[in-house]
Design a protein around this motif. Structure first.
Motif, PDB file in Angstrom:
ATOM      1  N   ARG A 265      12.907  17.262   7.548  1.00  0.00           N
ATOM      2  CA  ARG A 265      12.190  17.054   8.893  1.00  0.00           C
ATOM      3  C   ARG A 265      11.811  15.657   9.216  1.00  0.00           C
ATOM      4  NH1 ARG A 265       8.690  21.282  12.540  1.00  0.00           N
ATOM      5  NH2 ARG A 265       8.313  20.069  14.116  1.00  0.00           N
ATOM      6  N   PHE A 266      10.970  15.147   8.003  1.00  0.00           N
ATOM      7  CA  PHE A 266      10.403  14.180   8.133  1.00  0.00           C
ATOM      8  C   PHE A 266      10.760  12.933   7.381  1.00  0.00           C
ATOM      9  CE2 PHE A 266       7.208  17.387   8.859  1.00  0.00           C
ATOM     10  CZ  PHE A 266       6.609  17.086   9.912  1.00  0.00           C
ATOM     11  N   LYS A 267      10.443  11.614   7.939  1.00  0.00           N
ATOM     12  CA  LYS A 267      10.847  10.335   7.452  1.00  0.00           C
ATOM     13  C   LYS A 267       9.364   9.598   7.204  1.00  0.00           C
ATOM     14  CE  LYS A 267      14.079   7.442   8.707  1.00  0.00           C
ATOM     15  NZ  LYS A 267      14.625   6.119   9.385  1.00  0.00           N
ATOM     16  N   TYR A 268       9.375   8.951   6.134  1.00  0.00           N
ATOM     17  CA  TYR A 268       8.142   8.277   5.694  1.00  0.00           C
ATOM     18  C   TYR A 268       8.562   6.967   5.289  1.00  0.00           C
ATOM     19  CZ  TYR A 268       4.281   6.505   2.514  1.00  0.00           C
ATOM     20  OH  TYR A 268       3.177   5.646   2.243  1.00  0.00           O
ATOM     21  N   ILE A 269       7.799   5.737   5.713  1.00  0.00           N
ATOM     22  CA  ILE A 269       8.549   4.599   5.164  1.00  0.00           C
ATOM     23  C   ILE A 269       7.212   3.868   4.937  1.00  0.00           C
ATOM     24  CG2 ILE A 269       9.392   2.458   5.987  1.00  0.00           C
ATOM     25  CD1 ILE A 269      10.718   4.039   8.270  1.00  0.00           C
ATOM     26  N   ALA A 270       7.073   3.207   3.613  1.00  0.00           N
ATOM     27  CA  ALA A 270       5.922   2.208   3.075  1.00  0.00           C
ATOM     28  C   ALA A 270       6.468   0.908   2.972  1.00  0.00           C
ATOM     29  CB  ALA A 270       5.524   2.956   1.733  1.00  0.00           C
ATOM     30  N   HIS A 271       5.882  -0.093   3.624  1.00  0.00           N
ATOM     31  CA  HIS A 271       5.971  -1.442   3.531  1.00  0.00           C
ATOM     32  C   HIS A 271       4.778  -2.051   2.531  1.00  0.00           C
ATOM     33  CE1 HIS A 271       7.892  -0.204   7.495  1.00  0.00           C
ATOM     34  NE2 HIS A 271       8.677  -1.165   7.002  1.00  0.00           N
ATOM     35  N   ARG A 272       5.108  -2.940   1.619  1.00  0.00           N
ATOM     36  CA  ARG A 272       4.251  -3.399   0.519  1.00  0.00           C
ATOM     37  C   ARG A 272       2.785  -4.275   1.240  1.00  0.00           C
ATOM     38  NH1 ARG A 272       6.003  -6.995  -4.705  1.00  0.00           N
ATOM     39  NH2 ARG A 272       3.928  -7.184  -5.382  1.00  0.00           N
ATOM     40  N   TRP A 273       3.136  -4.587   2.346  1.00  0.00           N
ATOM     41  CA  TRP A 273       1.960  -5.431   2.843  1.00  0.00           C
ATOM     42  C   TRP A 273       1.808  -5.486   4.567  1.00  0.00           C
ATOM     43  CZ3 TRP A 273       3.651  -9.085   5.958  1.00  0.00           C
ATOM     44  CH2 TRP A 273       4.656  -9.859   5.606  1.00  0.00           C
ATOM     45  N   GLY A 274       0.529  -5.793   4.947  1.00  0.00           N
ATOM     46  CA  GLY A 274       0.652  -5.972   6.370  1.00  0.00           C
ATOM     47  C   GLY A 274      -0.034  -4.685   7.241  1.00  0.00           C
ATOM     48  N   GLU A 275      -0.534  -4.875   8.229  1.00  0.00           N
ATOM     49  CA  GLU A 275      -1.266  -3.807   9.163  1.00  0.00           C
ATOM     50  C   GLU A 275      -0.169  -2.662   9.473  1.00  0.00           C
ATOM     51  OE1 GLU A 275      -3.096  -5.700  12.457  1.00  0.00           O
ATOM     52  OE2 GLU A 275      -4.260  -7.114  11.395  1.00  0.00           O
ATOM     53  N   ASN A 276      -0.666  -1.586   9.408  1.00  0.00           N
ATOM     54  CA  ASN A 276       0.076  -0.429   9.970  1.00  0.00           C
ATOM     55  C   ASN A 276       1.236  -0.338   9.059  1.00  0.00           C
ATOM     56  OD1 ASN A 276      -1.426   0.166  12.123  1.00  0.00           O
ATOM     57  ND2 ASN A 276      -0.493  -0.932  13.386  1.00  0.00           N
ATOM     58  N   ASN A 277       1.105  -0.346   7.703  1.00  0.00           N
ATOM     59  CA  ASN A 277       2.151  -0.634   6.573  1.00  0.00           C
ATOM     60  C   ASN A 277       2.887   0.663   6.489  1.00  0.00           C
ATOM     61  OD1 ASN A 277      -0.016   0.227   5.137  1.00  0.00           O
ATOM     62  ND2 ASN A 277       0.832  -0.736   3.361  1.00  0.00           N
ATOM     63  N   GLU A 278       2.420   1.621   6.948  1.00  0.00           N
ATOM     64  CA  GLU A 278       3.016   3.139   6.970  1.00  0.00           C
ATOM     65  C   GLU A 278       3.582   3.778   7.937  1.00  0.00           C
ATOM     66  OE1 GLU A 278       1.041   5.632   3.484  1.00  0.00           O
ATOM     67  OE2 GLU A 278      -0.537   4.806   4.367  1.00  0.00           O
ATOM     68  N   GLN A 279       4.804   4.387   7.993  1.00  0.00           N
ATOM     69  CA  GLN A 279       5.214   4.960   9.148  1.00  0.00           C
ATOM     70  C   GLN A 279       5.571   6.568   8.799  1.00  0.00           C
ATOM     71  OE1 GLN A 279       8.101   1.787   9.675  1.00  0.00           O
ATOM     72  NE2 GLN A 279       7.801   1.945  12.008  1.00  0.00           N
ATOM     73  N   LEU A 280       5.305   7.417   9.826  1.00  0.00           N
ATOM     74  CA  LEU A 280       5.719   8.882   9.436  1.00  0.00           C
ATOM     75  C   LEU A 280       6.432   9.188  10.808  1.00  0.00           C
ATOM     76  CD1 LEU A 280       5.691  11.333   7.610  1.00  0.00           C
ATOM     77  CD2 LEU A 280       3.678  11.737   8.657  1.00  0.00           C
ATOM     78  N   PHE A 281       7.491   9.719  10.675  1.00  0.00           N
ATOM     79  CA  PHE A 281       8.206  10.351  11.996  1.00  0.00           C
ATOM     80  C   PHE A 281       8.706  11.693  11.807  1.00  0.00           C
ATOM     81  CE2 PHE A 281       8.934   5.443  11.889  1.00  0.00           C
ATOM     82  CZ  PHE A 281       8.414   5.154  13.104  1.00  0.00           C
ATOM     83  N   ASP A 282       8.443  12.512  12.641  1.00  0.00           N
ATOM     84  CA  ASP A 282       9.277  13.750  12.821  1.00  0.00           C
ATOM     85  C   ASP A 282      10.549  13.751  13.516  1.00  0.00           C
ATOM     86  OD1 ASP A 282       9.753  16.554  13.335  1.00  0.00           O
ATOM     87  OD2 ASP A 282       7.775  17.113  13.945  1.00  0.00           O
ATOM     88  N   LEU A 283      11.430  13.713  12.710  1.00  0.00           N
ATOM     89  CA  LEU A 283      12.749  13.441  13.291  1.00  0.00           C
ATOM     90  C   LEU A 283      13.304  14.560  14.177  1.00  0.00           C
ATOM     91  CD1 LEU A 283      14.524  11.490  10.426  1.00  0.00           C
ATOM     92  CD2 LEU A 283      13.412  10.380  12.519  1.00  0.00           C
TER      93      LEU A 283
END
Length: 454
Positions: free
Chosen positions: A371-389
């Motif tokens: 159901r979900f997608k998680y994205i982690a970026h190594r650096w920067g503001e708001n470096n994580e995303q979580l979506f309910d696809l």
């Protein structure tokens, strides 16, 4: 019903977006040849590449490994021939006695495949005979000639098209290598996508990427410009669809279609104005997602879709090995997509990983669950995303910024940590902690010593 060792035809494009097909319900273009392949087989609706960039993704396809495990994270590679792992062509040629041919775009390294003629068999070649160089216009003819050769061995033929990659040249107002795209009046351009706007809580690294790209643009990106971009992209897909049709026709005319498994995919997708982005490298669906169609004459399923999580980078090699009766190398993450006539839903993949490297500096990982997608970026503001696809297929609402989704967020962080721990993926490594990955919300993750070099 095909013979014990079927022929295998793998056709793939460059930049082919998973929803930019008429069989996927897109009314802005017509892809009758890809559609007829889908009508004769199974279309996977949750298919991904391992890394949305040409060279890393292609290296993954022929080895079944994550590009970072191969040391390939960009266009330049440090892939030395003496370090070459078993490749798909070599496995089928040496263990399955297949006649292996590659036509069209290669874009993996400068090693042996670029030489004309069949390579001398060794553990330092890719296992393919070069049948045609980079030339979309002549590739169908070269494939037809390959199919006409009288040879008792089964074949594995790869047809690698450059298009619709020419959207990159079109965007820069450069000549298009395989033929121009006719312009039309503005009111005939496709409309903007529903997810044209940036997502909420967008990572800083993606905002920087958008700004840099638009600052370097030949002409400013107005809404009209974006619509023209989409028009050009769709016409390039129609162009390559016609050429794919020529190969499928040649297969039918050869009399070999009933003994041939046909697989169609792409090395990665194309943003195509979603979130006001173009090209690839980001981990949004349009970029990391790929079309995937498998037509197996022995599979009774016809014109159906399958929503299990699959990866063209991880799963192509074990699938082809399964058809060929060849044992794939140990320790790979992929699984065969060959259908054995039984319900495989109970063994469907629950977690799928992909990676990227943005702006030549920022690593990122995708964790996809049903159901979900998680994205982690190594650096920067708001470096994580979580979506309910399920509720948000356009990835517009970043749930990672909301406390009420903290449990789901942490679950996906832990899944990434377990992936790193078990596979030796040194995501976001730091010189102060060698042999560790760094996962948001988890911290330093010690990697399994025996998996650091897979």
């Amino acid at each position: 019903m095909h013979k014990k060792q079927p022929n295998i035809l793998y056709i793939f494009g460059d930049h082919l977006n998973p929803v930019a097909l008429s069989c996927a319900g897109n009314s802005d273009l017509e892809t009758p040849n890809i559609d007829r392949l889908a009508q004769r087989g199974v279309r996977y609706t949750n298919a991904y590449c391992t890394h949305p960039l040409c060279t890393p993704s292609r290296a993954s396809m022929i080895t079944g490994r994550l590009p970072s495990q191969l040391g390939i994270t960009g266009f330049e590679t440090d892939w030395k021939k003496e370090d070459l792992p078993p490749t798909l062509g070599r496995l089928l040629r040496d263990q399955g006695n297949y006649r292996c041919g590659w036509g069209g775009k290669w874009h993996i390294s400068d090693h042996s495949l670029e030489d004309l003629g069949p390579p001398e068999p060794s553990d330092q070649d890719f296992g393919f005979e070069r049948i045609c160089g980079l030339d979309d216009n002549h590739l169908p003819e070269a494939c037809a000639r390959f199919l006409q050769v009288d040879d008792p061995r089964p074949f594995f033929l790869v047809a690698g098209f450059d298009n619709p990659h020419n959207i990159c040249e079109a965007d820069r107002n450069q000549p298009l290598p395989w033929g121009e795209v006719q312009d039309v009046p503005v009111d005939e351009y496709p409309n903007l996508p529903q997810n044209f706007r940036p997502s909420t809580g967008e990572p800083q690294v993606i905002s920087l990427r958008r700004a840099q790209a638009q600052n370097q643009a030949v002409t400013p990106y107005s809404e009209e410009r974006w619509r023209r971009y989409r028009h050009q992209f769709y016409r390039l897909i129609e162009k390559v669809d016609a050429q794919i049709g020529q190969i499928l026709d040649a297969l039918d005319e050869s009399g070999l279609a009933d003994d041939t498994v046909v697989i169609l995919s792409s090395d990665h997708g194309e943003m195509n104005a979603a979130h006001q982005l173009f090209h690839k490298q980001v981990l949004y669906e349009e970029s990391v997602g790929v079309p995937l169609i498998v037509r197996d004459p022995a599979d009774t399923r016809r014109g159906v879709t399958d929503d299990q999580l699959v990866s063209i980078g991880f799963d192509l090699l074990p699938t082809c090995c399964d058809y060929a009766g060849v044992t794939p190398p140990a320790g790979l993450c992929g699984r065969s997509l060959r259908h054995e006539g039984v319900d495989s839903s109970s063994s469907a993949r629950e977690v799928l990983i992909a990676e990227t490297r943005l702006n030549n500096a920022c690593e990122a990982r995708m964790v996809r669950t049903p159901r979900f997608k998680y994205i982690a970026h190594r650096w920067g503001e708001n470096n994580e995303q979580l979506f309910d696809l399920e509720d948000d297929p356009g990835e517009m609402i970043n749930l990672a910024v909301e406390k009420r989704h903290a449990n789901t967020l942490q679950k996906h962080r832990e899944l990434l940590a377990e992936w790193c721990r078990s596979t030796g993926d040194a995501y976001a490594k730091h010189y102060t902690h060698p042999g560790h990955a760094a996962v948001p919300g988890v911290g330093w993750v010690e990697l399994s010593p025996d998996r650091l070099k897979v």
